[in-house]
Design a protein around this motif. Sequence first.
Motif, PDB file in Angstrom:
ATOM      1  N   GLY A 207      32.934  35.607  47.996  1.00 57.30           N
ATOM      2  CA  GLY A 207      33.582  34.519  47.281  1.00 57.30           C
ATOM      3  C   GLY A 207      32.849  33.195  47.343  1.00 57.30           C
ATOM      4  O   GLY A 207      33.341  32.204  46.815  1.00 57.30           O
ATOM      5  N   ASP A 258      38.169  34.404  51.812  1.00 61.46           N
ATOM      6  CA  ASP A 258      38.634  34.813  50.492  1.00 61.46           C
ATOM      7  C   ASP A 258      40.151  34.739  50.539  1.00 61.46           C
ATOM      8  O   ASP A 258      40.795  35.470  51.274  1.00 61.46           O
ATOM      9  CB  ASP A 258      38.164  36.264  50.280  1.00 61.46           C
ATOM     10  CG  ASP A 258      38.299  36.710  48.848  1.00 61.46           C
ATOM     11  OD1 ASP A 258      38.650  35.878  48.004  1.00 61.46           O
ATOM     12  OD2 ASP A 258      38.063  37.912  48.592  1.00 61.46           O
ATOM     13  N   ASP A 291      39.129  45.991  47.677  1.00 61.28           N
ATOM     14  CA  ASP A 291      38.079  45.459  48.540  1.00 61.28           C
ATOM     15  C   ASP A 291      37.975  46.326  49.794  1.00 61.28           C
ATOM     16  O   ASP A 291      37.364  47.380  49.784  1.00 61.28           O
ATOM     17  CB  ASP A 291      38.396  43.996  48.845  1.00 61.28           C
ATOM     18  CG  ASP A 291      37.333  43.331  49.690  1.00 61.28           C
ATOM     19  OD1 ASP A 291      36.242  43.911  49.809  1.00 61.28           O
ATOM     20  OD2 ASP A 291      37.604  42.242  50.225  1.00 61.28           O
ATOM     21  N   SER A 310      43.378  41.772  45.234  1.00 59.58           N
ATOM     22  CA  SER A 310      43.763  40.389  44.960  1.00 59.58           C
ATOM     23  C   SER A 310      45.285  40.298  44.924  1.00 59.58           C
ATOM     24  O   SER A 310      45.955  41.226  44.453  1.00 59.58           O
ATOM     25  CB  SER A 310      43.189  39.960  43.609  1.00 59.58           C
ATOM     26  OG  SER A 310      43.913  38.850  43.116  1.00 59.58           O
TER      27      SER A 310
END
Lengths: 417, 417
Positions: A207, A258, A291, A310
């Motif tokens: 990020g 992140d 992720d 997310s």
Amino acid sequence: MSLVVMKFGGSSVGTTERMQRVAQRIIEKKEAGNKVVIVVSAMGDTTDDLIDQSKLLNPNPPAREMDMLLTTGEQISVALLSMTIHGLGHQAVSLTGWQAGIRTEDVHAKARITDIKPERIFKALEEGNIVIVAGFQGMTEDGEITTLGRGGSDTTAVALAAAVKADVCEIYTDVDGIYSTDPRVVKNARKLDEISYDEMLELAHLGAAVLHPRAVEYAKHNNVKLVVRSSFTHNEGTSVKEEAVMEQGVVVRGIAFDKNVARISVLGVEDVPGVLAGMFGALAESGIDVDIIVQSGVQGGKADFSFTVSGDDRERAIAVIESIRSKVPYLETTSEANLVKVSIVGAGMVSNPGVAATMFKAISSIGVSIKMVSTSEIKVSCVIDSEPLGDVVRALHTAYGLDTAEQVFVGGPQDRR
Amino acid sequence: MSLVVMKFGGSSVGTTERMQRVAQRIIEKKEAGNKVVIVVSAMGDTTDDLIDQSKLLNPNPPAREMDMLLTTGEQISVALLSMTIHGLGHQAVSLTGWQAGIRTEDVHAKARITDIKPERIFKALEEGNIVIVAGFQGMTEDGEITTLGRGGSDTTAVALAAAVKADVCEIYTDVDGIYSTDPRVVKNARKLDEISYDEMLELAHLGAAVLHPRAVEYAKHNNVKLVVRSSFTHNEGTSVKEEAVMEQGVVVRGIAFDKNVARISVLGVEDVPGVLAGMFGALAESGIDVDIIVQSGVQGGKADFSFTVSGDDRERAIAVIESIRSKVPYLETTSEANLVKVSIVGAGMVSNPGVAATMFKAISSIGVSIKMVSTSEIKVSCVIDSEPLGDVVRALHTAYGLDTAEQVFVGGPQDRR
């Protein structure tokens, strides 16, 4: 005489004044005796404005036509930048992606560069021109206009640097370079003089938005010397290269984080072959980026595993998991949002035992519990509650000796004696 | 199955709603069983906005870079139009000028089309697509992007129609077709069903802005059947062709006028060879367009002549004449602004004596004096005071029998019985 590729992002050319400043900067580089190839993105909000316009006419436009539309943004930038340089009395030639010989695969919205035929660039350089190439775009063998997707202009710059065998590829941004962590969170964050491709790759994936991972990969693969520096100051920036020097005793290069992470756990999954592939295949097909994935072992023929997405994708991801329950049987799902992933990155850690332990200790010392852990050769990531993120990052920054930066000298060279 | 080229100007696609309407119109044509090639200009004010933006950065930008900049306007149009058509459930492919195979000479801002290689258009048509080509642009042999200058999109449409051997090239505009004169001035002005290329050429040169003269020339040269019609109604429009039928007893097709004309007279010019070439060469080099030139004879080795320019160029033209006085000696200049040129156009007049006399009589009958006269085979132009222009045009319209229009039937075919 050096050959330099300079890349400027959209915000660097977002206003008339900034465009003038960038032109001046480029001319300085030329007058210092370099051959100069420039890559520019679309100005400021141009791309977003074009997207907004298209949505009014078709909320779901074909990717091919979207590429036709969006590539005009960079074409406008290169033409205006070239005019500005001419206005300042220097010779320049703007080129679209296809004019610059940038060939891509036959995919829209996220094509990869397959080849660059730089003859036209060389010819224009020989004629004494500053050559300005539209970033983010290319052409297929069949003459279709394509875009490279997110971070595409960085990739254009690096790929051009490789193709013309540039001495350096300078990426100009809003910031001075790559920092040990986000300076908005840690006051003592310091700009790094050097960083390795692999470290940069991890940071980029984590990020740190300064450089796109694909561009870093391309640079690593083609051994392009990258420098990330500010378009507003003349500070030195950060060099990205194969082997980056580490200070004595420091194993961690930087700390990334992140925000807006959600954890989803799937409990009691039947441990049969193809279970993981089925589940994560279904998520990928739904366009959900997963992720970290952690599986904690198998007991009694059933496994528990957890993954992060997310925060925006949390509910959709759960729905996908439920939709395939008949094919991938499990007992239940649990989930948690408002988490962050904090990561330490450093090429040195592979040969230094106890690096992860230091991280766990620093985090627990301020009373924060760790929910997930994932490690790679040069990275350790922990998923934790989003509060108190600042305290955690500062604690890690101190624990790995990053606060004790080399002194930053302000002033001319005489001060450095 | 017919092959139709349809051209839409910038105002026809200037808003979301208009873009939708044009898309619908195109789909109708396709669904009626035609193969369809579309040419579009830049939307509404796009071109002007881009020019304004460039002026801020360089008031005098290189033409090459201006072409790079301005061609994005049409690229945006074609992409958005294609998306709109897709949104309505039909297949379309947008093409830039170079993708459509439009080759031009190596000149910027006003290149001429030298060749069109329509293979890609044919291929896209074969695949069932509506093909949408960016007007106003092309590419040189060396891959430089060029523009065709004023009226360029009309020329693109006509040239494409010739290259693909289209059955018809339809030019969609704000008006229903070509009128016998400006309907804002003469209420009885009527839409013409047909007009010849030569008549259209004269009218176009005379300021009837509907079709650019270059496009008409191209159509004439390649015998492309042109139809000018409204993008807002389904009325039939005006056909432009080699031989246009005239009504019995009518010799004048239409009446055009051009406001803001200035007359400049140069008196007592030494009548030596090269005098005219010197004077009008100097005006041309200064970029001043001269329209009518009249020389009234030579007396005592000296000649008087007069010419017209745009009222905006009057003072500059006089300055040019004065600047070459040493090379082209003369006694004095006089000039007059606020004039208009009114012209009658008709292929029939060449074989009808007395056509000009009717014009002079009609003008003088309302007490207006004629300052200059110029004639061609199919045109007579008079320069007069700008007031009362409306009365003059109406008088001419009546004198040539243009008011007694064929009845216009409203309603379905049964009304025509």
